[in-house]
Structure formats: structure tokens, C-alpha cells
Design a protein around this motif. Structure first.
Motif, mmCIF file in Angstrom:
data_model
loop_
_atom_site.group_PDB
_atom_site.id
_atom_site.type_symbol
_atom_site.label_atom_id
_atom_site.label_comp_id
_atom_site.label_asym_id
_atom_site.label_seq_id
_atom_site.Cartn_x
_atom_site.Cartn_y
_atom_site.Cartn_z
ATOM 1 N N ASN A 1 3.473 5.735 13.739
ATOM 2 C CA ASN A 1 4.519 4.719 13.786
ATOM 3 C C ASN A 1 5.491 4.983 12.639
ATOM 4 O OD1 ASN A 1 6.084 2.485 14.157
ATOM 5 N ND2 ASN A 1 4.408 1.010 14.021
ATOM 6 N N ARG A 2 6.399 5.917 12.883
ATOM 7 C CA ARG A 2 7.293 6.374 11.824
ATOM 8 C C ARG A 2 8.251 5.296 11.328
ATOM 9 N NH1 ARG A 2 6.426 10.341 15.254
ATOM 10 N NH2 ARG A 2 8.114 9.692 16.604
ATOM 11 N N LYS A 3 8.678 4.400 12.220
ATOM 12 C CA LYS A 3 9.588 3.329 11.790
ATOM 13 C C LYS A 3 8.901 2.415 10.780
ATOM 14 C CE LYS A 3 12.390 3.105 15.958
ATOM 15 N NZ LYS A 3 12.799 2.257 17.091
ATOM 16 N N ALA A 4 7.680 2.025 11.086
ATOM 17 C CA ALA A 4 6.939 1.162 10.161
ATOM 18 C C ALA A 4 6.632 1.904 8.873
ATOM 19 C CB ALA A 4 5.642 0.680 10.810
ATOM 20 N N GLN A 5 6.306 3.182 8.991
ATOM 21 C CA GLN A 5 5.997 3.979 7.810
ATOM 22 C C GLN A 5 7.211 4.070 6.895
ATOM 23 O OE1 GLN A 5 4.926 8.095 8.557
ATOM 24 N NE2 GLN A 5 3.342 8.007 6.992
ATOM 25 N N ALA A 6 8.381 4.284 7.476
ATOM 26 C CA ALA A 6 9.600 4.394 6.671
ATOM 27 C C ALA A 6 9.949 3.063 6.004
ATOM 28 C CB ALA A 6 10.755 4.869 7.540
ATOM 29 N N SER A 7 9.790 1.978 6.744
ATOM 30 C CA SER A 7 10.139 0.688 6.141
ATOM 31 C C SER A 7 9.116 0.267 5.085
ATOM 32 C CB SER A 7 10.268 -0.392 7.210
ATOM 33 O OG SER A 7 9.039 -0.585 7.871
ATOM 34 N N LEU A 8 7.850 0.596 5.278
ATOM 35 C CA LEU A 8 6.826 0.243 4.296
ATOM 36 C C LEU A 8 6.916 1.089 3.031
ATOM 37 C CD1 LEU A 8 3.705 -0.491 6.497
ATOM 38 C CD2 LEU A 8 5.068 -2.104 5.185
ATOM 39 N N CYS A 9 7.611 2.200 3.082
ATOM 40 C CA CYS A 9 7.800 3.015 1.877
ATOM 41 C C CYS A 9 8.630 2.271 0.830
ATOM 42 C CB CYS A 9 8.489 4.338 2.225
ATOM 43 S SG CYS A 9 7.389 5.582 2.886
ATOM 44 N N LEU A 10 9.413 1.325 1.276
ATOM 45 C CA LEU A 10 10.250 0.584 0.335
ATOM 46 C C LEU A 10 9.420 -0.332 -0.560
ATOM 47 C CD1 LEU A 10 13.219 -0.317 2.687
ATOM 48 C CD2 LEU A 10 13.122 1.490 0.963
ATOM 49 N N LEU A 11 8.290 -0.825 -0.061
ATOM 50 C CA LEU A 11 7.469 -1.754 -0.839
ATOM 51 C C LEU A 11 6.962 -1.147 -2.151
ATOM 52 C CD1 LEU A 11 6.044 -4.520 -1.065
ATOM 53 C CD2 LEU A 11 4.119 -3.454 0.117
ATOM 54 N N PRO A 12 6.288 0.024 -2.137
ATOM 55 C CA PRO A 12 5.853 0.570 -3.430
ATOM 56 C C PRO A 12 7.014 0.948 -4.341
ATOM 57 C CG PRO A 12 4.962 1.880 -1.620
ATOM 58 C CD PRO A 12 5.785 0.801 -1.027
ATOM 59 N N MET A 13 8.141 1.341 -3.748
ATOM 60 C CA MET A 13 9.299 1.667 -4.585
ATOM 61 C C MET A 13 9.794 0.423 -5.316
ATOM 62 S SD MET A 13 11.265 4.325 -2.035
ATOM 63 C CE MET A 13 12.771 4.295 -2.926
ATOM 64 N N VAL A 14 9.846 -0.707 -4.620
ATOM 65 C CA VAL A 14 10.297 -1.955 -5.237
ATOM 66 C C VAL A 14 9.285 -2.402 -6.297
ATOM 67 C CG1 VAL A 14 10.678 -4.414 -4.781
ATOM 68 C CG2 VAL A 14 11.684 -2.692 -3.286
ATOM 69 N N LEU A 15 8.002 -2.248 -6.015
ATOM 70 C CA LEU A 15 6.979 -2.639 -6.991
ATOM 71 C C LEU A 15 7.069 -1.790 -8.261
ATOM 72 C CD1 LEU A 15 3.934 -3.220 -4.651
ATOM 73 C CD2 LEU A 15 5.261 -4.944 -5.862
ATOM 74 N N LEU A 16 7.320 -0.506 -8.090
ATOM 75 C CA LEU A 16 7.439 0.366 -9.260
ATOM 76 C C LEU A 16 8.724 0.084 -10.038
ATOM 77 C CD1 LEU A 16 6.027 3.652 -7.718
ATOM 78 C CD2 LEU A 16 4.933 2.178 -9.408
ATOM 79 N N LEU A 17 9.783 -0.289 -9.333
ATOM 80 C CA LEU A 17 10.998 -0.710 -10.041
ATOM 81 C C LEU A 17 10.752 -2.012 -10.792
ATOM 82 C CD1 LEU A 17 13.800 0.125 -7.468
ATOM 83 C CD2 LEU A 17 13.422 1.195 -9.681
ATOM 84 N N ALA A 18 9.975 -2.903 -10.197
ATOM 85 C CA ALA A 18 9.623 -4.150 -10.881
ATOM 86 C C ALA A 18 8.801 -3.864 -12.131
ATOM 87 C CB ALA A 18 8.857 -5.073 -9.930
ATOM 88 N N TRP A 19 8.009 -2.797 -12.100
ATOM 89 C CA TRP A 19 7.236 -2.385 -13.275
ATOM 90 C C TRP A 19 8.188 -2.081 -14.441
ATOM 91 C CZ3 TRP A 19 6.767 1.844 -16.464
ATOM 92 C CH2 TRP A 19 5.615 1.898 -17.254
ATOM 93 N N TYR A 20 9.268 -1.368 -14.138
ATOM 94 C CA TYR A 20 10.247 -1.049 -15.184
ATOM 95 C C TYR A 20 10.994 -2.297 -15.652
ATOM 96 C CZ TYR A 20 9.689 3.982 -15.104
ATOM 97 O OH TYR A 20 9.185 5.238 -15.240
ATOM 98 N N VAL A 21 11.265 -3.230 -14.739
ATOM 99 C CA VAL A 21 11.922 -4.475 -15.138
ATOM 100 C C VAL A 21 11.018 -5.248 -16.096
ATOM 101 C CG1 VAL A 21 12.715 -6.722 -14.295
ATOM 102 C CG2 VAL A 21 13.353 -4.640 -13.075
ATOM 103 N N LEU A 22 9.730 -5.319 -15.772
ATOM 104 C CA LEU A 22 8.798 -5.992 -16.679
ATOM 105 C C LEU A 22 8.686 -5.265 -18.014
ATOM 106 C CD1 LEU A 22 5.911 -7.101 -14.314
ATOM 107 C CD2 LEU A 22 7.556 -8.535 -15.506
ATOM 108 N N LEU A 23 8.768 -3.950 -17.987
ATOM 109 C CA LEU A 23 8.742 -3.188 -19.232
ATOM 110 C C LEU A 23 9.941 -3.547 -20.102
ATOM 111 C CD1 LEU A 23 7.331 -0.887 -20.851
ATOM 112 C CD2 LEU A 23 8.913 0.674 -19.721
#
Length: 115
Positions: free
Chosen positions: A49-71
């Protein structure tokens, strides 16, 4: 044989786990890293399910960006160690995986159009 996107996602999850083990950040930042690593690993089996896979890739990217915001909010330490660069590398790898997934979806759609 695994697709390059799978390798990128697997490597991003490993890098995130290494960042957790290195102890970079506060407890909330470690929770973000855990959720990002588990989320990245959970994306891999969705290759059919490539569409779901592509859209779910955004979640860890946002979480890792939030890591830098918290830093940044927790006052950046005077000395930056190597583990603070690892989430950025993981973001880059997840971005590359998402780009490959979207490309694969476009190729499949073009073949379906030809039929």
C-alpha cells in the motif's frame, strides 16, 4: 531483494535507536525518539500500500522535527555532541524513502495507464 526505500527506513530506525541509546535529550525527547523509531519500523511492512506508506512517512519526520524543537526550547547545550545530528540524518533518510515510494507509485500508475 529489498527496495532501497526499505533500506532507508530501516537505517533511519537504527539511527534513531542509536540516538536513544546515546541519551540525547530529556525524557520527552526520548519518548519522541521511541515513537519515531517504532513508527518508522511499522511503515516497512506496508510496501503493498504505497499511498499509505508515503503518507505515514511524514509522521516520524514530524516527530523528529519536534525533537529539535524541544531541544531548542530546553536551552541548547553549550557543547553539541554527535548524537544531536542523528535525528537530522534520520529525517533525510525517511525523506529519501518517501521520495522513492512516491516515484514507485507514479511508475505503477503509468504502467496501469498503458494497459
Amino acid at each position: 531483494m529489498l527496495r532501497p526505500q526499505t533500506w532507508y527506513l530501516l537505517l533511519a530506525a537504527i539511527i534513531t535507536v542509536v540516538c536513544m541509546i546515546a541519551g540525547a535529550g530529556t525524557t520527552l525527547q526520548l519518548v519522541l525518539l521511541i515513537v519515531a523509531a517504532v513508527g518508522t519500523l511499522a511503515i516497512i511492512p506496508l510496501f503493498k500500500n504505497r499511498k499509505a506508506q508515503a503518507s505515514l512517512c511524514l509522521l516520524p519526520m514530524v516527530l523528529l522535527l519536534a525533537w529539535y524543537v524541544l531541544l531548542a526550547l530546553n536551552a541548547i547545550p553549550e557543547t553539541m555532541h554527535w548524537q544531536y545530528a542523528l535525528p537530522a540524518v534520520a529525517i533525510l533518510l525517511i525523506f529519501m524513502a518517501r521520495k522513492g515510494i512516491v516515484h514507485d507509485e507514479k511508475v505503477v500508475r503509468s504502467y496501469e495507464r498503458i494497459r
